[in-house]
Design an enzyme around this catalytic site. Structure first.
Site, PDB file in Angstrom:
ATOM      1  N   SER A 210       0.744  -1.080  -0.061  1.00  0.00           N
ATOM      2  CA  SER A 210       0.014   0.057   0.021  1.00  0.00           C
ATOM      3  C   SER A 210       0.892   1.271  -0.162  1.00  0.00           C
ATOM      4  O   SER A 210       0.407   2.405  -0.668  1.00  0.00           O
ATOM      5  CB  SER A 210      -0.912  -0.212   1.316  1.00  0.00           C
ATOM      6  OG  SER A 210      -1.700  -1.132   1.348  1.00  0.00           O
ATOM      7  N   HIS A 265       0.952   4.692   4.327  1.00  0.00           N
ATOM      8  CA  HIS A 265       0.210   5.407   3.258  1.00  0.00           C
ATOM      9  C   HIS A 265       0.899   6.939   3.287  1.00  0.00           C
ATOM     10  O   HIS A 265       1.333   7.256   2.140  1.00  0.00           O
ATOM     11  CB  HIS A 265      -1.163   5.359   3.433  1.00  0.00           C
ATOM     12  CG  HIS A 265      -1.902   4.053   3.379  1.00  0.00           C
ATOM     13  ND1 HIS A 265      -3.190   3.973   3.817  1.00  0.00           N
ATOM     14  CD2 HIS A 265      -1.318   2.945   3.183  1.00  0.00           C
ATOM     15  CE1 HIS A 265      -3.521   2.496   3.811  1.00  0.00           C
ATOM     16  NE2 HIS A 265      -2.441   2.084   3.389  1.00  0.00           N
TER      17      HIS A 265
END
Length: 285
Positions: A210, A265
């Site tokens: 991610s 992230h």
């Protein structure tokens, strides 16, 4: 249709028109006497289209990017449709992640500890001081691969599939247009910053691509502003940023999704933006 701009007929807008279609902007160019007129179906795009048009007419780099996007052999029917030969590096990242998921039983086997940022079985990592000491000792012992290996750890097939799809769609464009070397550097930089930030905040119990996906997305978004060559819906960036913000709230846990690697992230996205400020070397295709 809304009348947006009137230009002299000696300006060739064919490439610009094709590029607008690639971006999903419905428009029309008509002739009126000695002029040509640009019309837009959605007036909300006016400012962005006019800014792009000015760049197209004034900047050789912008025109090169537009031409490269329009002439790419991996566009089919206006859509980005690469094959494995167009992005073998990105494909290899995905294959490695799938193999690791299978070998580690989606992170349930003891083998997973060999791929976490540090080995949680042998180090104390409850405080930031302990985490930094554990990292220093781990690297000193030669376990440098741990800086990158958490990227390939996934704990559910849905997480792996989503990351793989996004990485293939965006990363294949980076590898194709900006080159394999740029993709390697982007992968390494976003991995280091996303994994490092996540570890510093929460410890070693995390994994997934991610952070890299957010890094590639940030790179594509800012890179597209500087020299158009990528194809993706603008709403994707909005969705990703909103989802990242939501991740810092208790909402995902209330919904049963669990805790997300929010710092990964954020770190990946910031790293991708920073990489976009470093112009890539031109790659002949």
């Amino acid at each position: 249709m809304y009348r947006i701009k009137q230009l002299e007929t000696d300006i060739n807008l064919a490439e610009f028109s094709r590029w607008l279609r690639e971006q999903g902007v419905n428009h029309r160019i008509t002739a009126e006497g000695n002029f040509q007129v640009l019309w837009l179906e959605n007036p909300d795009f006016t400012d962005a289209v006019l800014a792009a048009l000015n760049q197209f007419m004034e900047s050789p780099d912008f025109r090169t990017g537009v031409h490269k996007a329009n002439s790419s052999p991996v566009y089919r029917g206006g859509r980005w449709q690469p094959s494995p030969r167009h992005a073998p590096l990105v494909l290899s990242f995905i294959v490695i992640a799938v193999l690791v998921a299978w070998i580690t039983g989606l992170g349930t086997s003891m083998m997973s500890a060999n791929l976490t940022f540090i080995d949680p079985r042998y180090y104390e990592w409850g405080t930031l001081t302990e985490r930094m000491a554990a990292l220093s000792e781990s690297l000193a012992s030669g376990q440098v691969w741990r800086l990158i290996s958490p990227d390939f750890l996934h704990f559910s097939w849905s997480h792996l599939i989503f990351n793989s799809v996004m990485l293939w769609f965006l990363g294949s464009q980076v590898e194709w247009f900006d080159g394999r070397a740029r993709m390697v550097v982007l992968f390494l930089v976003t991995s280091l910053l996303s994994n490092g930030l996540q570890y510093a905040v929460s410890g070693p119990l995390f994994g997934g691509l991610s952070g890299v996906v957010y890094g590639v997305l940030g790179y594509c978004w800012l890179g597209q502003q500087r020299m158009p060559r990528f194809q993706f819906p603008p709403a994707l960036v909005v969705f990703a940023v909103v989802w990242m913000v939501i991740g810092f709230t208790p909402l995902p846990e209330w919904l049963g999704i669990g805790r997300m690697a929010n710092e990964a992230h954020l770190g990946g996205f910031v790293a991708g933006l920073a990489m976009a400020l470093w112009p890539p070397r031109r790659v002949r295709r």
